[in-house]
Design an enzyme around this catalytic site. Structure first.
Site, PDB file in Angstrom:
ATOM      1  N   HIS A  22       2.764  11.373  -6.668  1.00 42.54           N
ATOM      2  CA  HIS A  22       1.298  11.388  -6.976  1.00 42.54           C
ATOM      3  C   HIS A  22       1.070   9.782  -6.748  1.00 42.54           C
ATOM      4  O   HIS A  22       2.132   9.025  -6.815  1.00 42.54           O
ATOM      5  CB  HIS A  22       0.960  11.767  -8.521  1.00 42.54           C
ATOM      6  CG  HIS A  22       1.907  11.028  -9.322  1.00 42.54           C
ATOM      7  ND1 HIS A  22       2.823  11.702  -9.898  1.00 42.54           N
ATOM      8  CD2 HIS A  22       1.675   9.994  -9.911  1.00 42.54           C
ATOM      9  CE1 HIS A  22       3.460  10.939 -10.797  1.00 42.54           C
ATOM     10  NE2 HIS A  22       2.674   9.953 -10.880  1.00 42.54           N
TER      11      HIS A  22
ATOM     12  N   GLU B 170      -2.616  10.725 -10.829  1.00 39.18           N
ATOM     13  CA  GLU B 170      -2.283  10.565 -11.976  1.00 39.18           C
ATOM     14  C   GLU B 170      -3.282   9.558 -12.809  1.00 39.18           C
ATOM     15  O   GLU B 170      -3.234   8.447 -12.208  1.00 39.18           O
ATOM     16  CB  GLU B 170      -0.960  10.547 -12.567  1.00 39.18           C
ATOM     17  CG  GLU B 170      -0.615  10.430 -13.816  1.00 39.18           C
ATOM     18  CD  GLU B 170       0.783  10.053 -14.226  1.00 39.18           C
ATOM     19  OE1 GLU B 170       1.401  10.449 -15.267  1.00 39.18           O
ATOM     20  OE2 GLU B 170       1.537   9.607 -13.456  1.00 39.18           O
TER      21      GLU B 170
ATOM     22  N   HIS C 269       0.835  -1.321  -0.112  1.00 39.52           N
ATOM     23  CA  HIS C 269       0.007  -0.059  -0.052  1.00 39.52           C
ATOM     24  C   HIS C 269       0.840   1.151   0.045  1.00 39.52           C
ATOM     25  O   HIS C 269       2.198   1.245   0.117  1.00 39.52           O
ATOM     26  CB  HIS C 269      -0.996   0.115   1.275  1.00 39.52           C
ATOM     27  CG  HIS C 269      -0.232   0.232   2.553  1.00 39.52           C
ATOM     28  ND1 HIS C 269       0.033  -1.076   3.339  1.00 39.52           N
ATOM     29  CD2 HIS C 269       0.084   1.146   3.106  1.00 39.52           C
ATOM     30  CE1 HIS C 269       0.622  -0.658   4.387  1.00 39.52           C
ATOM     31  NE2 HIS C 269       0.678   0.685   4.352  1.00 39.52           N
TER      32      HIS C 269
ATOM     33  N   GLU D 278      -3.576   3.361   2.011  1.00 42.02           N
ATOM     34  CA  GLU D 278      -3.908   3.622   3.248  1.00 42.02           C
ATOM     35  C   GLU D 278      -4.202   4.978   3.725  1.00 42.02           C
ATOM     36  O   GLU D 278      -3.291   5.836   3.375  1.00 42.02           O
ATOM     37  CB  GLU D 278      -2.856   3.094   4.201  1.00 42.02           C
ATOM     38  CG  GLU D 278      -3.316   3.421   5.660  1.00 42.02           C
ATOM     39  CD  GLU D 278      -1.708   2.964   6.504  1.00 42.02           C
ATOM     40  OE1 GLU D 278      -1.545   3.678   7.566  1.00 42.02           O
ATOM     41  OE2 GLU D 278      -1.025   2.012   5.909  1.00 42.02           O
TER      42      GLU D 278
END
Length: 131
Positions: free
Chosen positions: A74, A122, A5, A56
């Site tokens: 990003h 993005e 994550h 998360e």
């Protein structure tokens, strides 16, 4: 090894969950309060954590906003129809900060949207498989 994550800190957890789930189409996978540490963790994504990388969202109860700093870039999401996706995000109240089009110095079609905290997401037009 496997990427599990990406964690970002958010000021308003409900607003952030709504953005990632309602605007970007993710699912809330799990959410847990940690009263001793005064924070809540919420995990959102497009599929089960055992098979997919997720985001998360960390909400520290006594912090309403964060300085995004200049180190974070990003999160990137692949989409089948970048123009239709951006239109839907706009209709749902999302902020498109860079309209879809070819990236500078390349041909990949990209766009950027911002979450309620100002984090950049993005969008990348997925290439059609050619046979």
């Amino acid at each position: 090894m496997k990427m599990l994550h990406t964690m970002i800190r958010v000021g308003n957890l409900d607003e952030s969950i709504n953005f990632y789930c309602d605007v970007l189409g993710m699912k809330l996978l799990r959410k847990k309060d940690y009263p001793g540490g005064k924070f809540t963790l919420a995990f959102v994504g497009y599929g089960d954590e055992k098979d997919n990388t997720v985001i998360e969202l960390t909400h520290n109860w006594d912090t309403d906003s964060y300085d995004l700093g200049n180190g974070f870039g990003h999160v990137a999401l692949g989409v089948d129809d970048i123009y239709g996706t951006c239109e839907k995000i706009r209709e749902l109240g999302g902020k498109i900060s860079r309209e879809p089009g070819p990236m500078k110095h390349g041909t990949t079609v990209i766009a950027f949207v911002e979450d309620p905290n100002g984090y950049k997401i993005e969008l990348i037009q997925m290439k059609k498989d050619t046979v």
